[in-house]
Design a protein around this motif. Structure first.
Motif, PDB file in Angstrom:
ATOM      1  N   MET A 160       0.707  -1.358  -0.058  1.00  0.00           N
ATOM      2  CA  MET A 160      -0.022  -0.121  -0.068  1.00  0.00           C
ATOM      3  C   MET A 160       0.642   1.598   0.048  1.00  0.00           C
ATOM      4  N   THR A 161       2.201   1.499   0.909  1.00  0.00           N
ATOM      5  CA  THR A 161       3.148   1.939   0.512  1.00  0.00           C
ATOM      6  C   THR A 161       3.962   2.184  -0.390  1.00  0.00           C
ATOM      7  N   TYR A 225      -3.543  -7.961  -6.615  1.00  0.00           N
ATOM      8  CA  TYR A 225      -3.696  -6.512  -6.438  1.00  0.00           C
ATOM      9  C   TYR A 225      -3.076  -5.553  -7.861  1.00  0.00           C
ATOM     10  N   THR A 227      -1.614  -1.903  -9.313  1.00  0.00           N
ATOM     11  CA  THR A 227      -1.288  -0.383  -8.618  1.00  0.00           C
ATOM     12  C   THR A 227      -1.272   0.600 -10.102  1.00  0.00           C
ATOM     13  N   ILE A 289      -4.520   0.065  -5.809  1.00  0.00           N
ATOM     14  CA  ILE A 289      -3.575   1.209  -4.753  1.00  0.00           C
ATOM     15  C   ILE A 289      -2.611   2.818  -5.914  1.00  0.00           C
ATOM     16  N   TYR A 291      -1.239   5.198  -4.792  1.00  0.00           N
ATOM     17  CA  TYR A 291       0.455   6.374  -4.232  1.00  0.00           C
ATOM     18  C   TYR A 291       0.133   7.444  -3.890  1.00  0.00           C
TER      19      TYR A 291
END
Length: 330
Positions: A160-161, A225, A227, A289, A291
């Motif tokens: 997540m980061t 997931y 990004t 996700i 960022y």
């Protein structure tokens, strides 16, 4: 030309006619894999040339490495084995060190926009240093095959980061591998054709691909997931021509070829949009996700390290890397 064919042409000419088939120009085109989004502009170009020239200039497309191995298309062009091919410049960094690295620098593109990326590649291909490098291999770039920016699809706990990327095994290539290493991840080199099996069996945690490439190789079926704005970079996979074959074209056939490119690229982008929509639908239920600005600043800082290393490498070759980078950023 075969001596028998020459004799037949002379004989036909002496009788006052020459078969129109002899005057036709056919280019063999070396591709790999199967017809797909990545080759649809070549398919469209073949169709348009046939129509514009009434069959006088045709492209014969060969898939599945029928003419050459995937990573050897530049070599085939260099020694006149065929007239046109698609190649990814990162496949041969030793042969095209400037163009293959310049166009694959990480975190270079401000927006994940396929048309903008294609326009930037087209401008890069016009840089004298790029043209000179390709010409050493008897090659000339006809048009780009742009991909959207590389993001991750992965299995397991979502990062997540940016800090969560540390320790992850990520399948990614070229200078983008240097970037994920700078962010603490472990880049892994696995052939794209083996990516599904490797991801399914735990060979790596996530793959960095253009989204529709991830879908084409069915990684979306395994992913937990994705990004949305990691935006590692992208790959430059232009369609190249044999310079001798290009110079041998008649004026009318050369004009037909070059005037077709804008419409061909528009078609490519339209098809790409449709494929992207399919990716969005296929991944709508997995974790997405985005960022933060702070995380993106960390990515840019890591990219700056890679850019500085690249500029120093270019300087060692006697090339003004900063000027080339400025040209790309402009």
């Amino acid at each position: 030309m075969n001596k028998y064919i020459k004799t037949m042409i002379v004989a036909a000419a002496s009788l006052g006619f020459v078969s129109t088939a002899i005057a036709q120009t056919t280019w063999n085109v070396s591709l790999w894999g199967k017809p797909r989004y990545f080759t649809n502009h070549v398919e469209k170009l073949a169709e348009m040339l046939n129509e514009k020239t009434n069959g006088d200039f045709t492209l014969k497309l060969y898939y599945g490495q029928a003419l050459s191995k995937t990573r050897e298309n530049l070599d085939g062009i260099s020694f006149d084995a065929f007239e046109m091919a698609q190649t990814c410049l990162v496949y041969h960094p030793g042969k095209t060190p400037i163009s293959s690295s310049l166009t694959s620098l990480p975190y270079l593109f401000p927006k994940d926009d396929i048309r903008e990326i294609g326009a930037i590649f087209s401008k890069a291909h016009q840089l004298p240093v790029v043209q000179k490098e390709l010409a050493e291999w008897n090659a000339k770039i006809l048009m780009p095959s742009p991909l959207t920016l590389y993001n991750l699809v992965g299995k397991g706990t979502p990062p997540m980061t940016v800090a969560d990327l540390a320790g992850l095994r990520i399948r990614v290539a070229g200078k983008m591998a240097d970037l994920v290493r700078e962010l603490g991840a472990k880049p892994t080199v696995i052939p794209i054709t083996e990516a599904y099996t490797a991801m399914n069996t735990g060979g790596f945690d996530a793959a960095g691909f253009s989204p529709i490439t991830a879908m084409a190789y069915k990684l979306t079926e395994l992913a937990d997931y994705k990004t949305l704005n990691l935006n590692l970079g992208t790959a430059d996979c232009p369609v190249i021509m044999n310079i001798n074959a290009y110079n041998a074209l008649s004026d009318s056939n050369r004009q037909a070829l070059e005037s077709s490119i804008p419409a061909v690229m528009d078609y490519y982008y339209e098809m790409f949009d449709k494929e992207t929509a399919k990716f969005d639908e296929a991944t709508k239920d997995i974790v997405a996700i985005t960022y933060s600005d702070a995380d993106r600043a960390k990515i840019q800082a890591a990219a700056d390290v890679i850019w500085d290393e690249w500029k120093a490498d270019m300087q060692a070759k006697g090339i003004d890397g900063q000027a080339l980078l400025n040209a790309m950023l402009k």
